[in-house]
Design a protein around this motif. Structure first.
Motif, PDB file in Angstrom:
ATOM      1  N   TYR A 192     -14.510   5.773  -3.440  1.00  0.00           N
ATOM      2  CA  TYR A 192     -13.459   6.798  -3.449  1.00  0.00           C
ATOM      3  C   TYR A 192     -13.616   7.710  -4.663  1.00  0.00           C
ATOM      4  O   TYR A 192     -13.500   8.936  -4.553  1.00  0.00           O
ATOM      5  CB  TYR A 192     -12.094   6.126  -3.459  1.00  0.00           C
ATOM      6  CG  TYR A 192     -10.933   7.092  -3.548  1.00  0.00           C
ATOM      7  CD1 TYR A 192     -10.543   7.838  -2.447  1.00  0.00           C
ATOM      8  CD2 TYR A 192     -10.233   7.243  -4.742  1.00  0.00           C
ATOM      9  CE1 TYR A 192      -9.470   8.728  -2.522  1.00  0.00           C
ATOM     10  CE2 TYR A 192      -9.159   8.120  -4.830  1.00  0.00           C
ATOM     11  CZ  TYR A 192      -8.788   8.859  -3.720  1.00  0.00           C
ATOM     12  OH  TYR A 192      -7.731   9.741  -3.809  1.00  0.00           O
ATOM     13  N   PHE A 197      -6.930  -0.207  -2.295  1.00  0.00           N
ATOM     14  CA  PHE A 197      -8.299  -0.722  -2.221  1.00  0.00           C
ATOM     15  C   PHE A 197      -8.303  -2.245  -2.150  1.00  0.00           C
ATOM     16  O   PHE A 197      -9.158  -2.840  -1.481  1.00  0.00           O
ATOM     17  CB  PHE A 197      -9.109  -0.222  -3.416  1.00  0.00           C
ATOM     18  CG  PHE A 197      -9.159   1.271  -3.522  1.00  0.00           C
ATOM     19  CD1 PHE A 197      -9.805   2.029  -2.555  1.00  0.00           C
ATOM     20  CD2 PHE A 197      -8.531   1.928  -4.566  1.00  0.00           C
ATOM     21  CE1 PHE A 197      -9.832   3.416  -2.632  1.00  0.00           C
ATOM     22  CE2 PHE A 197      -8.556   3.304  -4.660  1.00  0.00           C
ATOM     23  CZ  PHE A 197      -9.209   4.045  -3.687  1.00  0.00           C
ATOM     24  N   THR A 212       0.837  -1.206   0.000  1.00  0.00           N
ATOM     25  CA  THR A 212       0.000   0.000   0.000  1.00  0.00           C
ATOM     26  C   THR A 212       0.865   1.247   0.000  1.00  0.00           C
ATOM     27  O   THR A 212       0.618   2.200  -0.747  1.00  0.00           O
ATOM     28  CB  THR A 212      -0.948   0.014   1.213  1.00  0.00           C
ATOM     29  OG1 THR A 212      -1.834  -1.111   1.134  1.00  0.00           O
ATOM     30  CG2 THR A 212      -1.770   1.287   1.243  1.00  0.00           C
ATOM     31  N   ALA A 244     -12.917  -4.538  -2.902  1.00  0.00           N
ATOM     32  CA  ALA A 244     -11.906  -3.631  -3.451  1.00  0.00           C
ATOM     33  C   ALA A 244     -12.531  -2.728  -4.511  1.00  0.00           C
ATOM     34  O   ALA A 244     -12.282  -1.513  -4.537  1.00  0.00           O
ATOM     35  CB  ALA A 244     -10.749  -4.428  -4.038  1.00  0.00           C
ATOM     36  N   CYS A 245     -13.348  -3.318  -5.388  1.00  0.00           N
ATOM     37  CA  CYS A 245     -14.026  -2.525  -6.419  1.00  0.00           C
ATOM     38  C   CYS A 245     -15.013  -1.550  -5.794  1.00  0.00           C
ATOM     39  O   CYS A 245     -15.130  -0.392  -6.236  1.00  0.00           O
ATOM     40  CB  CYS A 245     -14.753  -3.448  -7.398  1.00  0.00           C
ATOM     41  SG  CYS A 245     -13.658  -4.487  -8.387  1.00  0.00           S
ATOM     42  N   PHE A 283     -14.924  -0.218  -2.679  1.00  0.00           N
ATOM     43  CA  PHE A 283     -14.205   0.864  -2.009  1.00  0.00           C
ATOM     44  C   PHE A 283     -13.589   1.827  -3.028  1.00  0.00           C
ATOM     45  O   PHE A 283     -13.580   3.039  -2.828  1.00  0.00           O
ATOM     46  CB  PHE A 283     -13.120   0.299  -1.093  1.00  0.00           C
ATOM     47  CG  PHE A 283     -13.661  -0.473   0.080  1.00  0.00           C
ATOM     48  CD1 PHE A 283     -14.778  -0.031   0.761  1.00  0.00           C
ATOM     49  CD2 PHE A 283     -13.060  -1.653   0.495  1.00  0.00           C
ATOM     50  CE1 PHE A 283     -15.284  -0.747   1.846  1.00  0.00           C
ATOM     51  CE2 PHE A 283     -13.557  -2.368   1.570  1.00  0.00           C
ATOM     52  CZ  PHE A 283     -14.679  -1.917   2.248  1.00  0.00           C
ATOM     53  N   GLY A 284     -13.062   1.266  -4.127  1.00  0.00           N
ATOM     54  CA  GLY A 284     -12.504   2.115  -5.175  1.00  0.00           C
ATOM     55  C   GLY A 284     -13.559   2.999  -5.809  1.00  0.00           C
ATOM     56  O   GLY A 284     -13.322   4.185  -6.072  1.00  0.00           O
TER      57      GLY A 284
END
Length: 253
Positions: free
Chosen positions: A206, A227, A114, A199-200, A202-203
């Motif tokens: 954002y 993410f 990260t 992950a998708c 959260f992305g």
């Protein structure tokens, strides 16, 4: 006694988090992670021991170098505190077990990648491969349940991102693809899919936040590694609850 060990691993995690910042920032630049020691990137001032205490030194110095007064990036205390918290949570949940060792390796890898992805949009193989080997070794002695789930998850994670990269002509980087192989080893098939979905999600959130703030810029690449890390850790610690919740709401549970 368990509480004392939890506090110990919180402190130890902050120390390791400080070192992980160094690894994540130096390895992509092919710099030594040992020399030079911790120093101000602006003026080169070498940090004394009392300027190098995780989190605390940042607060005492008010986020500025003691020598040149240049601002210190908040990335340092944030990841120190985050690593400490995750180490503590892992020991509190798993205690002295091989699962705790797996959790520490997994957290360490995700923190380092990260940092490097945020700084350089790069997930270095020099970090990824040693952790992949260590995690695979732990999985051999501490199989998932069922045992094949981890290995199937690794293949699934790798192939899923590889296919996305292939059909989107590079929307996913090679580091992301290899990282999901390791994530699959840790999470197994079901939670690997959940990690990708999260992950998708959260992305996307954002991106919506950037647009709402008027800071979204077209064609400006955004690192996906952070993410992935958030999604993977969420799936690791809360995956069973989230999957069970979904099954109950969908009527499948």
């Amino acid at each position: 006694m368990h509480g004392l060990w939890t506090a110990y691993f919180a402190a130890l995690g902050m120390v390791f988090g400080s070192f992980y910042n160094v690894i994540g920032l130096r390895v992509p630049n092919h710099e030594s992670i040992i020399r030079p020691g911790s120093h101000c990137p602006k003026c080169g001032h070498s940090l004394s021991w009392n300027e190098n205490i995780p989190v605390l030194s940042f607060l005492i110095l008010r986020g500025r170098c003691r020598s040149c007064r240049a601002p210190i990036s908040p990335i340092y205390p944030v990841f120190e505190a985050l690593t400490g918290g995750l180490f503590a949570c892992s020991f509190y949940r798993f205690g002295w077990s091989l699962e705790f060792l797996l959790a520490i390796l997994f957290i360490s890898l995700l923190v380092i990648i990260t940092v490097s992805d945020l700084a350089y949009m790069l997930i270095p193989d020099k970090v990824l491969f040693p952790f992949a080997a260590a995690i695979a070794a732990v999985r051999l002695f501490h199989p998932a349940s069922p045992w094949w789930s981890a290995w199937l998850g690794a293949v699934f994670g790798f192939c899923l991102l590889y296919l996305i990269a292939f059909f989107t002509k590079g929307a996913m980087g090679g580091g992301d693809i290899k990282l999901f192989f390791v994530i699959g080893l840790v999470l197994g098939i079901e939670k690997t899919f959940l990690a990708f979905f999260l992950a998708c999600l959260f992305g996307a959130l954002y991106g919506v936040g950037l647009m709402a703030a008027g800071k979204f810029k077209k064609r400006k690449p955004v690192p996906f590694g952070p993410f992935i890390a958030i999604g993977a850790l969420t799936a690791y610690f809360f995956g069973n609850s989230l999957i069970g919740m979904y099954l109950r709401f969908s009527g499948l549970g």
